[in-house]
Design an enzyme around this catalytic site. Structure first.
Site, PDB file in Angstrom:
ATOM      1  N   SER A   1      30.663  45.430  30.153  1.00  0.00           N
ATOM      2  CA  SER A   1      30.902  46.045  31.460  1.00  0.00           C
ATOM      3  C   SER A   1      30.722  47.559  31.409  1.00  0.00           C
ATOM      4  O   SER A   1      30.994  48.192  30.378  1.00  0.00           O
ATOM      5  CB  SER A   1      32.333  45.722  31.888  1.00  0.00           C
ATOM      6  OG  SER A   1      32.738  46.569  32.941  1.00  0.00           O
TER       7      SER A   1
ATOM      8  N   TYR B   1      41.214  45.740  30.636  1.00  0.00           N
ATOM      9  CA  TYR B   1      39.964  44.980  30.847  1.00  0.00           C
ATOM     10  C   TYR B   1      38.830  45.639  30.065  1.00  0.00           C
ATOM     11  O   TYR B   1      38.105  44.979  29.312  1.00  0.00           O
ATOM     12  CB  TYR B   1      39.640  44.928  32.347  1.00  0.00           C
ATOM     13  CG  TYR B   1      38.246  44.451  32.650  1.00  0.00           C
ATOM     14  CD1 TYR B   1      37.882  43.122  32.432  1.00  0.00           C
ATOM     15  CD2 TYR B   1      37.280  45.327  33.146  1.00  0.00           C
ATOM     16  CE1 TYR B   1      36.591  42.685  32.707  1.00  0.00           C
ATOM     17  CE2 TYR B   1      35.996  44.889  33.432  1.00  0.00           C
ATOM     18  CZ  TYR B   1      35.653  43.570  33.203  1.00  0.00           C
ATOM     19  OH  TYR B   1      34.375  43.129  33.472  1.00  0.00           O
TER      20      TYR B   1
END
Ligand code: NAD
Length: 320
Positions: free
Chosen positions: A128, A153
């Site tokens: 990501s 995350y």
């Protein structure tokens, strides 16, 4: 050729599965249909894939090592595309342990199953843009230091990159990580900003605009992401381990995005300006030179073209 797509019932997995089937691949989809967001949307995506030639679905949690081992032994995939993850920056603040279970332990299970497979598959996995944390240098390049994530995350995605590197080094298996930059399109996730904005605008509620609208995002249309994934999966000459950005290479002002969305939905936006949220980053902007050089990746879709497609799907799907 056979590909495992974990997280196939998710937004990107669904689009990727379609494209691989269209290209004549056999697709085995794995998903645990978790209820992080509306499970009906995942089931509706699945219904569109089921019945297509070459597609098999397996309801399975990547945290279930024995189940995953069984699926690998039965199917012997040539490629594994790992998209299954607990996504969301803000959610990781209140629900840290699900990130440990899926993004860390689950990802380790995928690596172990690849390592011990009779025919070791190529592993392509989702990382990501959030790994860039609060980096200021733009555009973000793969060679930039990414040691200061600002959400759990992001930390798990960075951990995936490190774990994959270790497995490539120790066991000579090919692992390629793709850092996605804010992907959007039809069949979108309901927890993402565009969906939240669309829902509020169409129901006459004000939209919550963080950092008073002063944010920049590299918005990437899902077909461009899938094109990049396919190029990486089908490339024969990539190194044993590598990491690539996959974005649009345009950093859009949040307020411009809101205006294009409002226009596409045919409404006037009513904005509630709020301060920055913890874990959020101010700007994302992808350098895509590396992926372009490696596999000829060139995103084609601007937000003026892509957002109306999302808006049309959103209204139709929700009967608005
Ligand atoms: N959409 C984006 O903008 C974006 C940006 C950066 C990275 N990513 C990454 O891309 C991948 C796909 O994202 P998405 O937007 O399609 O998300 P999504 O939530 O729509 O899809 C993820 C899918 O994985 C499944 N899943 C979750 N935990 C699982 C588990 N333990 N076992 C099996 N399946 C499980 C979910 O049910 C879901 O269908 C994720 O790894 C995400 O972190 C997405």
């Amino acid at each position: 050729m056979k590909i495992f797509i974990t997280g196939f019932a998710g937004f990107i997995g669904f689009h990727a599965a379609h494209e691989f089937l269209r290209r004549g691949w056999e697709v085995v989809g794995i998903d645990n249909f978790c209820d992080y967001y509306d499970v009906k949307l995942k089931r509706d995506r699945t219904a569109l894939l089921e019945g297509q030639r070459g597609f098999t679905a397996r309801e399975l949690d990547i945290g279930d090592l024995e189940g995953l081992r069984g699926a690998f032994a039965a199917e012997n995939p040539d490629v594994v595309l790992n998209l299954a993850a607990q996504p969301g920056v803000r959610y990781s603040i209140d629900h840290p342990f699900v990130y440990e279970k899926t993004n860390l332990a689950g990802f380790l299970n995928v690596l172990e199953c690849c390592r011990h497979a009779a025919k070791v598959p190529k592993l392509v996995f989702a990382s990501s843009s959030s790994v860039y944390g609060g980096n200021k240098k733009m555009p973000f390049e793969e060679s930039d230091k990414v040691d200061t994530p600002i959400s759990l995350y992001a930390a798990t995605k960075k951990a995936n990159e490190l774990m994959a590197h270790t497995y490539s080094h120790l066991y000579k298996m090919q692992t390629i990580g793709l850092r996605f930059f804010t992907v959007y399109g039809a069949w979108y996730r309901p927890d993402m900003a565009l969906s939240l904005f669309a829902d509020a605008m169409l129901h006459g509620r004000p939209i919550k605009v963080f950092n008073h609208g002063d944010m920049l995002r590299d918005f990437t249309y899902v077909d461009d992401i899938v094109d990049g994934i396919v190029r990486v999966v089908e490339a024969q000459d990539l190194p044993l381990y590598d990491i690539f950005n996959i974005g649009n290479h345009r950093s859009e002002k949040l307020l411009d995005v809101i205006n294009v969305l409002a226009e596409s939905l045919g409404v006037e936006p009513n904005m509630e300006m709020l301060p920055m949220q913890p874990g959020d980053v101010y700007a994302t902007y992808a350098s895509i030179e590396k992926l372009n050089k490696a596999v000829g990746y060139e995103p084609k879709t601007t937000i003026r073209e892509g957002i109306p497609v999302f808006a049309k799907w959103y209204k139709e799907y929700h009967g608005l």
